[in-house]
Design a protein around this motif. Structure first.
Motif, PDB file in Angstrom:
ATOM      1  N   GLU A 240      -6.301  -4.097  43.730  1.00 26.49           N
ATOM      2  CA  GLU A 240      -7.180  -2.962  43.464  1.00 26.49           C
ATOM      3  C   GLU A 240      -6.404  -1.647  43.523  1.00 26.49           C
ATOM      4  OE1 GLU A 240     -11.024  -3.089  45.634  1.00 26.49           O
ATOM      5  OE2 GLU A 240     -10.289  -5.050  46.307  1.00 26.49           O
ATOM      6  N   LEU A 241      -5.308  -1.635  44.237  1.00 19.25           N
ATOM      7  CA  LEU A 241      -4.511  -0.430  44.441  1.00 19.25           C
ATOM      8  C   LEU A 241      -3.364  -0.322  43.436  1.00 19.25           C
ATOM      9  CD1 LEU A 241      -4.329   1.994  46.352  1.00 19.25           C
ATOM     10  CD2 LEU A 241      -2.975   0.590  47.893  1.00 19.25           C
ATOM     11  N   PHE A 242      -2.763  -1.456  43.111  1.00 19.05           N
ATOM     12  CA  PHE A 242      -1.593  -1.478  42.228  1.00 19.05           C
ATOM     13  C   PHE A 242      -1.835  -2.368  41.020  1.00 19.05           C
ATOM     14  CE2 PHE A 242       0.024  -0.597  46.466  1.00 19.05           C
ATOM     15  CZ  PHE A 242       0.772   0.535  46.235  1.00 19.05           C
ATOM     16  N   GLU A 243      -1.329  -1.924  39.869  1.00 23.69           N
ATOM     17  CA  GLU A 243      -1.425  -2.699  38.645  1.00 23.69           C
ATOM     18  C   GLU A 243      -0.022  -2.857  38.073  1.00 23.69           C
ATOM     19  OE1 GLU A 243      -3.097  -2.095  34.163  1.00 23.69           O
ATOM     20  OE2 GLU A 243      -4.262  -1.255  35.792  1.00 23.69           O
ATOM     21  N   PRO A 244       0.519  -4.068  38.131  1.00 24.07           N
ATOM     22  CA  PRO A 244       1.886  -4.267  37.634  1.00 24.07           C
ATOM     23  C   PRO A 244       1.973  -4.110  36.121  1.00 24.07           C
ATOM     24  CG  PRO A 244       0.901  -6.359  38.185  1.00 24.07           C
ATOM     25  CD  PRO A 244      -0.070  -5.298  38.614  1.00 24.07           C
ATOM     26  N   GLU A 245       3.104  -3.631  35.670  1.00 21.72           N
ATOM     27  CA  GLU A 245       3.407  -3.560  34.252  1.00 21.72           C
ATOM     28  C   GLU A 245       4.379  -4.706  33.987  1.00 21.72           C
ATOM     29  OE1 GLU A 245       3.461   0.876  32.945  1.00 21.72           O
ATOM     30  OE2 GLU A 245       4.415   0.727  34.907  1.00 21.72           O
ATOM     31  N   LEU A 246       3.856  -5.794  33.458  1.00 19.90           N
ATOM     32  CA  LEU A 246       4.618  -7.038  33.400  1.00 19.90           C
ATOM     33  C   LEU A 246       5.629  -7.119  32.259  1.00 19.90           C
ATOM     34  CD1 LEU A 246       1.764  -9.516  34.363  1.00 19.90           C
ATOM     35  CD2 LEU A 246       3.540  -8.548  35.811  1.00 19.90           C
ATOM     36  N   ASP A 247       5.508  -6.319  31.236  1.00 17.60           N
ATOM     37  CA  ASP A 247       6.456  -6.329  30.120  1.00 17.60           C
ATOM     38  C   ASP A 247       6.694  -7.718  29.573  1.00 17.60           C
ATOM     39  OD1 ASP A 247       6.802  -3.560  30.264  1.00 17.60           O
ATOM     40  OD2 ASP A 247       8.417  -3.756  31.715  1.00 17.60           O
ATOM     41  N   GLY A 248       5.644  -8.489  29.422  1.00 19.40           N
ATOM     42  CA  GLY A 248       5.764  -9.818  28.837  1.00 19.40           C
ATOM     43  C   GLY A 248       6.124 -10.906  29.822  1.00 19.40           C
ATOM     44  N   ALA A 249       6.433 -10.573  31.049  1.00 20.53           N
ATOM     45  CA  ALA A 249       6.777 -11.582  32.038  1.00 20.53           C
ATOM     46  C   ALA A 249       5.557 -12.463  32.313  1.00 20.53           C
ATOM     47  CB  ALA A 249       7.240 -10.932  33.340  1.00 20.53           C
ATOM     48  N   GLY A 250       5.784 -13.748  32.422  1.00 21.59           N
ATOM     49  CA  GLY A 250       4.714 -14.659  32.729  1.00 21.59           C
ATOM     50  C   GLY A 250       4.005 -15.203  31.516  1.00 21.59           C
ATOM     51  N   ARG A 251       4.344 -14.687  30.360  1.00 22.15           N
ATOM     52  CA  ARG A 251       3.729 -15.191  29.143  1.00 22.15           C
ATOM     53  C   ARG A 251       4.576 -16.330  28.593  1.00 22.15           C
ATOM     54  NH1 ARG A 251       3.024  -9.646  25.864  1.00 22.15           N
ATOM     55  NH2 ARG A 251       1.770  -8.548  27.379  1.00 22.15           N
ATOM     56  N   ASN A 252       3.923 -17.285  27.960  1.00 23.31           N
ATOM     57  CA  ASN A 252       4.665 -18.346  27.292  1.00 23.31           C
ATOM     58  C   ASN A 252       5.280 -17.784  26.022  1.00 23.31           C
ATOM     59  OD1 ASN A 252       3.976 -20.269  29.151  1.00 23.31           O
ATOM     60  ND2 ASN A 252       2.160 -20.962  28.052  1.00 23.31           N
ATOM     61  N   GLN A 253       6.597 -17.954  25.908  1.00 24.99           N
ATOM     62  CA  GLN A 253       7.285 -17.458  24.730  1.00 24.99           C
ATOM     63  C   GLN A 253       7.850 -18.640  23.976  1.00 24.99           C
ATOM     64  OE1 GLN A 253      10.047 -14.364  25.649  1.00 24.99           O
ATOM     65  NE2 GLN A 253       8.545 -13.177  26.787  1.00 24.99           N
TER      66      GLN A 253
END
Length: 73
Positions: free
Chosen positions: A58-71
């Motif tokens: 609720e306090l922080f929102e990561p900017e994942l830059d595509g990390a964790g997505r299936n490529q």
């Protein structure tokens, strides 16, 4: 990492110095987090979330830059 630390702190009526003292860091650290110039350690993120009685997500929102997505490919 995006966050709403400043809004929560101001709503709480706390200064950066007040919040820093409450979570045992410097005012400069709080300033850097609020300005998205520093990502807190997981320990500090937990302390901040506990201080505001909320979940880290609720306090922080990561900017994942595509990390964790299936490529593919």
């Amino acid at each position: 990492m995006k966050n709403d630390l400043r809004q929560r702190r101001e709503t709480d009526g706390s200064s950066q110095a007040d919040l820093a003292a409450a979570v045992d860091v410097t005012r400069q650290t709080i300033n850097a987090i609020e300005r998205d110039r520093y990502d807190p350690s997981i320990e500090l993120a937990f302390k901040l979330a506990a201080h505001f009685d909320c979940r880290i997500e609720e306090l922080f929102e990561p900017e994942l830059d595509g990390a964790g997505r299936n490529q593919e490919g």
